[in-house]
Scaffold this motif. Structure first.
Motif, PDB file in Angstrom:
ATOM      1  N   ALA A  83       0.831  -1.207   0.000  1.00 25.42           N
ATOM      2  CA  ALA A  83       0.000   0.000   0.000  1.00 25.42           C
ATOM      3  C   ALA A  83       0.864   1.255   0.000  1.00 25.42           C
ATOM      4  CB  ALA A  83      -0.929  -0.012   1.207  1.00 25.42           C
ATOM      5  N   LEU A  84       1.969   1.227   0.751  1.00 24.38           N
ATOM      6  CA  LEU A  84       2.909   2.350   0.738  1.00 24.38           C
ATOM      7  C   LEU A  84       3.454   2.573  -0.664  1.00 24.38           C
ATOM      8  CD1 LEU A  84       4.756   4.415   2.289  1.00 24.38           C
ATOM      9  CD2 LEU A  84       6.396   2.531   2.520  1.00 24.38           C
ATOM     10  N   ARG A  85       3.849   1.498  -1.347  1.00 24.48           N
ATOM     11  CA  ARG A  85       4.375   1.617  -2.707  1.00 24.48           C
ATOM     12  C   ARG A  85       3.325   2.206  -3.648  1.00 24.48           C
ATOM     13  NH1 ARG A  85       9.460   1.595  -1.286  1.00 24.48           N
ATOM     14  NH2 ARG A  85      10.404  -0.450  -0.929  1.00 24.48           N
TER      15      ARG A  85
ATOM     16  N   MET B 193      12.754  -0.756   6.306  1.00 24.69           N
ATOM     17  CA  MET B 193      13.548   0.139   5.479  1.00 24.69           C
ATOM     18  C   MET B 193      12.677   0.880   4.471  1.00 24.69           C
ATOM     19  SD  MET B 193      17.010  -0.851   3.397  1.00 24.69           S
ATOM     20  CE  MET B 193      18.145   0.402   2.809  1.00 24.69           C
ATOM     21  N   ALA B 194      11.620   0.217   3.980  1.00 22.07           N
ATOM     22  CA  ALA B 194      10.717   0.857   3.017  1.00 22.07           C
ATOM     23  C   ALA B 194      10.075   2.103   3.612  1.00 22.07           C
ATOM     24  CB  ALA B 194       9.645  -0.137   2.574  1.00 22.07           C
ATOM     25  N   PHE B 195       9.781   2.083   4.899  1.00 20.84           N
ATOM     26  CA  PHE B 195       9.159   3.251   5.519  1.00 20.84           C
ATOM     27  C   PHE B 195      10.186   4.349   5.770  1.00 20.84           C
ATOM     28  CE2 PHE B 195       5.554   0.528   5.941  1.00 20.84           C
ATOM     29  CZ  PHE B 195       4.482   1.408   5.920  1.00 20.84           C
ATOM     30  N   GLN B 196      11.395   3.999   6.174  1.00 20.86           N
ATOM     31  CA  GLN B 196      12.423   5.025   6.315  1.00 20.86           C
ATOM     32  C   GLN B 196      12.704   5.693   4.974  1.00 20.86           C
ATOM     33  OE1 GLN B 196      16.280   4.677   8.670  1.00 20.86           O
ATOM     34  NE2 GLN B 196      17.077   4.563   6.587  1.00 20.86           N
ATOM     35  N   ASN B 197      12.688   4.911   3.905  1.00 16.88           N
ATOM     36  CA  ASN B 197      13.085   5.407   2.590  1.00 16.88           C
ATOM     37  C   ASN B 197      11.912   5.759   1.685  1.00 16.88           C
ATOM     38  OD1 ASN B 197      15.663   4.945   3.459  1.00 16.88           O
ATOM     39  ND2 ASN B 197      15.983   3.094   2.242  1.00 16.88           N
ATOM     40  N   SER B 198      10.729   5.878   2.235  1.00 17.10           N
ATOM     41  CA  SER B 198       9.590   6.282   1.413  1.00 17.10           C
ATOM     42  C   SER B 198       9.927   7.524   0.595  1.00 17.10           C
ATOM     43  CB  SER B 198       8.382   6.581   2.302  1.00 17.10           C
ATOM     44  OG  SER B 198       7.365   7.233   1.584  1.00 17.10           O
TER      45      SER B 198
END
Length: 297
Positions: A49-51, A115-120
């Protein structure tokens, strides 16, 4: 395709909702009966969902929040036991210890989710109320901004499982809290409220619960006034600065450390959560764990 409801695009599965409303996307945890405790597959859904929000050019800012009484009470422990192959066999026997390659693969997948959330690619604001521990507090530590209800309940109580400071993103925690306070939070696992979280630097603001959503939406609207290119280039520069401080390599260290930290040998005089859980059940064992870590009066 997403379903349009009252001028909002909403993608829904049972436990993760992606809501799009003009330039604002909302990632909503939707397992309220479990205080939004996440199973491993739901963490994958949350990253997906973030992507989706990152790749949608209409979206400028992302809000992360939870339905029901809490933001996120961590990982669903029963699911973690199954996922790590630690559940008893059907005949009640002890499971065969999982091999290291399987454990490392599982933990690498989880580390990459953090890591995906840090690097959004776009700014993420956490909207925190109720309980926030385990994966919940990790996400709050890693996203760009956070606003909490002043009575929200934070803790690193997950460290009481036997991690004792062996965490996923130690660099970020030391930068956020300072080395001594980071160690205190990990080793004691004590609860603190939203006002204390603001003092510690975990959240940007602590407000009364009745004002939480309005405050977050106001910040999201103000951030959305920036040009699209400015937001993503600003975030890219922020990410590069974090990487120069070691906040990229921390996730590799984190997933290896988690595999080691969840594969301990407990001595006979030490509290063993898995052993106690087999005898007393999950809920009762959480209470026993916390009693074991209380201050001696």
């Amino acid at each position: 395709m997403p379903q349009r409801i009252q001028n909002k695009e909403t993608t829904l599965n049972s436990t993760v909702i992606l809501e799009k409303d003009g330039p604002v996307a909302r990632l909503i945890l939707n397992r309220p009966e479990k205080h939004n405790a996440l199973r491993f597959d739901e963490m994958d859904d949350l990253v997906a969902a973030l992507r989706d929000a990152e790749y949608d050019d209409d979206i400028k800012v992302i809000i992360l929040k939870g339905n029901g009484p809490s933001f996120c009470a961590g990982h669903d422990y029963n699911d973690a036991v199954k996922s790590y192959g630690l559940e008893l066999t059907p005949d009640g026997g002890k499971p065969r210890r999982p091999n290291q390659r399987t454990r490392l693969q599982r933990d690498r997948r989880l580390g990459m989710s953090y890591m995906a959330f840090q690097n959004s690619a776009k700014p993420v604001i956490a909207q925190v109320h109720g309980h926030c521990t385990g994966v919940g507090i990790y996400l709050v530590e890693l996203v760009d901004l956070a606003i909490a209800a002043d009575d929200a309940c934070f803790s690193h109580a997950e460290q009481r499982f036997g991690l004792a400071g062996n965490t996923w993103h130690m660099n970020s925690q030391i930068l956020m809290y300072g080395a001594k306070v980071a160690r205190e939070l990990m080793l004691l696992g004590e609860r603190f409220n939203g006002s204390e979280a603001c003092r510690l630097g975990l959240v940007n603001r602590a407000v009364p619960l009745a004002e939480l959503e309005t405050t977050v939406e106001n910040w999201a609207g103000r951030i959305a006034k920036h040009p699209r290119d400015a937001l993503v280039t600003g975030k890219a520069m922020h990410q590069m600065a974090l990487e120069s401080l070691g906040c990229a390599a921390q996730f590799t260290r984190g997933f290896v450390g988690h595999t080691l930290g969840t594969n301990l040998r407990f001595e006979s005089d030490e509290f063993n959560f898995l052993r106690e859980r087999r005898e007393s059940g999950t809920t009762a064992t959480f209470k026993l764990r916390d009693m074991n870590h209380r201050d001696a009066d």
